[in-house]
Design a protein around this motif. Structure first.
Motif, mmCIF file in Angstrom:
data_model
loop_
_atom_site.group_PDB
_atom_site.id
_atom_site.type_symbol
_atom_site.label_atom_id
_atom_site.label_comp_id
_atom_site.label_asym_id
_atom_site.label_seq_id
_atom_site.Cartn_x
_atom_site.Cartn_y
_atom_site.Cartn_z
ATOM 1 N N ASN A 1 0.795 -1.219 0.000
ATOM 2 C CA ASN A 1 0.000 0.000 0.000
ATOM 3 C C ASN A 1 0.838 1.284 0.000
ATOM 4 O OD1 ASN A 1 -2.541 -1.298 0.012
ATOM 5 N ND2 ASN A 1 -2.266 -1.764 2.181
ATOM 6 N N TYR A 2 2.076 1.197 0.444
ATOM 7 C CA TYR A 2 2.961 2.357 0.448
ATOM 8 C C TYR A 2 4.395 1.861 0.538
ATOM 9 C CZ TYR A 2 1.423 1.370 5.230
ATOM 10 O OH TYR A 2 1.033 0.736 6.388
ATOM 11 N N HIS A 3 5.353 2.785 0.439
ATOM 12 C CA HIS A 3 6.768 2.417 0.351
ATOM 13 C C HIS A 3 7.464 2.519 1.704
ATOM 14 C CE1 HIS A 3 10.822 2.005 -1.195
ATOM 15 N NE2 HIS A 3 11.151 3.105 -0.535
ATOM 16 N N LEU A 4 8.268 1.506 2.010
ATOM 17 C CA LEU A 4 9.179 1.532 3.149
ATOM 18 C C LEU A 4 10.550 1.092 2.671
ATOM 19 C CD1 LEU A 4 7.136 -0.060 6.099
ATOM 20 C CD2 LEU A 4 8.072 2.265 6.049
ATOM 21 N N ASN A 5 11.589 1.762 3.153
ATOM 22 C CA ASN A 5 12.951 1.332 2.859
ATOM 23 C C ASN A 5 13.311 0.110 3.700
ATOM 24 O OD1 ASN A 5 13.502 3.435 1.011
ATOM 25 N ND2 ASN A 5 13.980 4.837 2.707
ATOM 26 N N GLN A 6 14.355 -0.577 3.255
ATOM 27 C CA GLN A 6 14.941 -1.698 3.991
ATOM 28 C C GLN A 6 13.912 -2.790 4.302
ATOM 29 O OE1 GLN A 6 17.891 -0.798 7.056
ATOM 30 N NE2 GLN A 6 17.899 1.351 6.425
ATOM 31 N N ILE A 7 13.130 -3.118 3.295
ATOM 32 C CA ILE A 7 12.231 -4.264 3.377
ATOM 33 C C ILE A 7 12.857 -5.377 2.551
ATOM 34 C CG2 ILE A 7 9.938 -5.147 2.796
ATOM 35 C CD1 ILE A 7 9.889 -3.160 5.087
ATOM 36 N N PRO A 8 13.005 -6.560 3.089
ATOM 37 C CA PRO A 8 13.641 -7.634 2.318
ATOM 38 C C PRO A 8 12.824 -7.994 1.077
ATOM 39 C CG PRO A 8 12.621 -8.501 4.313
ATOM 40 C CD PRO A 8 12.577 -7.014 4.426
ATOM 41 N N ASP A 9 13.517 -8.355 0.014
ATOM 42 C CA ASP A 9 12.845 -8.766 -1.214
ATOM 43 C C ASP A 9 12.148 -10.104 -1.004
ATOM 44 O OD1 ASP A 9 13.712 -6.550 -2.632
ATOM 45 O OD2 ASP A 9 15.565 -7.534 -3.282
ATOM 46 N N GLY B 1 9.952 -8.144 8.410
ATOM 47 C CA GLY B 1 10.518 -7.352 9.497
ATOM 48 C C GLY B 1 9.576 -6.261 9.970
ATOM 49 N N LEU B 2 8.279 -6.517 9.872
ATOM 50 C CA LEU B 2 7.291 -5.507 10.248
ATOM 51 C C LEU B 2 6.467 -5.951 11.450
ATOM 52 C CD1 LEU B 2 6.152 -4.432 6.670
ATOM 53 C CD2 LEU B 2 7.677 -3.210 8.241
ATOM 54 N N ARG B 3 7.039 -6.821 12.239
ATOM 55 C CA ARG B 3 6.441 -7.219 13.514
ATOM 56 C C ARG B 3 7.565 -7.204 14.538
ATOM 57 N NH1 ARG B 3 2.014 -12.058 14.573
ATOM 58 N NH2 ARG B 3 1.768 -11.637 16.808
ATOM 59 N N GLY B 4 7.246 -6.961 15.776
ATOM 60 C CA GLY B 4 8.281 -6.762 16.789
ATOM 61 C C GLY B 4 9.330 -7.858 16.844
ATOM 62 N N ASP B 5 8.915 -9.094 16.585
ATOM 63 C CA ASP B 5 9.831 -10.231 16.709
ATOM 64 C C ASP B 5 10.975 -10.189 15.704
ATOM 65 O OD1 ASP B 5 7.942 -12.148 18.534
ATOM 66 O OD2 ASP B 5 6.764 -11.076 17.038
ATOM 67 N N THR B 6 10.756 -9.582 14.528
ATOM 68 C CA THR B 6 11.815 -9.495 13.515
ATOM 69 C C THR B 6 12.096 -8.046 13.124
ATOM 70 O OG1 THR B 6 10.143 -9.826 11.775
ATOM 71 C CG2 THR B 6 11.344 -11.787 12.539
ATOM 72 N N PHE B 7 11.650 -7.116 13.936
ATOM 73 C CA PHE B 7 11.684 -5.693 13.569
ATOM 74 C C PHE B 7 13.088 -5.216 13.196
ATOM 75 C CE2 PHE B 7 11.621 -1.112 14.288
ATOM 76 C CZ PHE B 7 10.450 -0.750 13.655
ATOM 77 N N ASP B 8 14.113 -5.632 13.959
ATOM 78 C CA ASP B 8 15.487 -5.168 13.719
ATOM 79 C C ASP B 8 16.269 -6.089 12.776
ATOM 80 O OD1 ASP B 8 15.053 -3.101 15.525
ATOM 81 O OD2 ASP B 8 15.716 -4.310 17.226
ATOM 82 N N HIS B 9 15.686 -7.199 12.424
ATOM 83 C CA HIS B 9 16.476 -8.243 11.757
ATOM 84 C C HIS B 9 16.972 -7.814 10.377
ATOM 85 C CE1 HIS B 9 17.965 -12.306 11.365
ATOM 86 N NE2 HIS B 9 17.373 -12.420 10.186
ATOM 87 N N PHE B 10 16.174 -7.049 9.639
ATOM 88 C CA PHE B 10 16.551 -6.691 8.265
ATOM 89 C C PHE B 10 17.012 -5.237 8.137
ATOM 90 C CE2 PHE B 10 13.349 -10.108 7.910
ATOM 91 C CZ PHE B 10 14.113 -11.060 7.237
ATOM 92 N N LEU B 11 17.093 -4.528 9.258
ATOM 93 C CA LEU B 11 17.548 -3.138 9.210
ATOM 94 C C LEU B 11 19.058 -3.080 9.166
ATOM 95 C CD1 LEU B 11 15.221 -1.482 11.878
ATOM 96 C CD2 LEU B 11 14.981 -1.392 9.384
ATOM 97 N N THR B 12 19.579 -2.183 8.336
ATOM 98 C CA THR B 12 21.028 -1.964 8.296
ATOM 99 C C THR B 12 21.333 -0.655 9.006
ATOM 100 O OG1 THR B 12 20.814 -0.855 6.155
ATOM 101 C CG2 THR B 12 21.298 -3.209 6.139
ATOM 102 N N LYS B 13 22.449 -0.639 9.679
ATOM 103 C CA LYS B 13 22.833 0.541 10.456
ATOM 104 C C LYS B 13 23.381 1.633 9.542
ATOM 105 C CE LYS B 13 21.729 -1.563 14.237
ATOM 106 N NZ LYS B 13 20.491 -1.203 14.971
#
Length: 253
Positions: A2-10, A241-253
């Motif tokens: 529905n909209y764009h978010l960065n750092q979402i795994p393919d 990575g859009l639920r708390g359990d994996t929220f940080d897993h796909f984010l890059t610093k």
């Protein structure tokens, strides 16, 4: 989306060979199937009519037609195959597959004893008729299969013609790949993955904690199964990575 978010795994696109979500239908009505497909069809790759529920399901052909209209293949649970086999009705099972226009079938031995050579021969036979999924592991929680045997059986069944091998967990996620508490047998899974390609395995993971564990281990495009219809959208957010359990897993610093 529905909209764009960065750092979402393919995510792989349908029809997928990797990143599959296998949903278990334990007896949905036609109306419930319609409701499920409205929100879950885009994220569902294949549906299993659990164990032998197809034997007692009213309006079976109509249900199969609903899934087909959504472009989602369906197969009968492995327990139905075992029920036919143990009664000496393998040829009848093949005729049932044709009667209902089934394009997939599951070969399992979770509730019966079957020599692996016989199981592989049945896979070879069915693979001339349908796409075969084979299940490895026992439904008996007291029967612990060592990792080397899981690997040997998976390799044999893939070589016999299985499209994917399924790691047994039952609908509760408390046998086979998991301890009775639902905890993953981590060493078993990691050892299997040293020998069997990840894209060839569907891990039965009905519990959220199990889904999270596999996404963190393998990635967003892990194949998981025995997912409840009402959990399909939730699983997709775990994958992304859009639920708390994996929220940080796909984010890059």
């Amino acid at each position: 989306m529905n909209y764009h978010l960065n750092q979402i795994p393919d995510r792989t696109a349908k029809p997928r060979q990797k990143g599959l979500t296998m949903v278990m239908d334990k007896g949905l009505s036609l109306r419930q199937v319609e409701d499920f497909l409205e929100t879950g069809a885009d994220y569902t790759d294949i549906v299993k009519l659990g164990w032998a529920t197809s034997y007692v399901t009213p309006n079976l052909k109509e249900k199969l037609a609903l899934y087909k209209s959504a472009g989602i293949p369906v197969y009968f649970g492995g327990t139905l195959f075992e029920a036919f086999y143990i009664r000496g009705q393998f040829d009848d099972y093949r005729r049932v597959l044709d009667e209902y226009g089934m394009e997939y079938a599951e070969v399992s031995d979770g509730s019966i004893e079957m020599e692996s050579d016989i199981k592989c021969e049945l896979i070879r036979t069915l693979a001339t008729q349908v796409t075969v999924l084979s299940e490895v592991g026992s439904k008996d929680e007291a029967k612990i299969i060592p990792p080397y045997k899981w690997i040997k059986l998976m390799r044999m069944e893939l070589e016999a013609g299985a499209w994917k091998v399924i790691g047994e967990a039952r609908e509760g996620g408390n046998v086979g790949l998991f301890r009775s508490s639902g905890e993953v047998r981590q060493g078993l899974v990691e050892e299997i993955l040293t020998e069997i390609p990840e894209e060839k395995i569907i891990w039965e993971a009905p519990q959220k904690s199990q889904q999270v564990w596999f996404v963190k281990l393998v990635g967003a495009n892990v194949n998981v199964g025995n997912i409840a219809p009402q959990e399909v959208v939730s699983l997709e957010t775990i994958r992304l990575g859009l639920r708390g359990d994996t929220f940080d897993h796909f984010l890059t610093k």
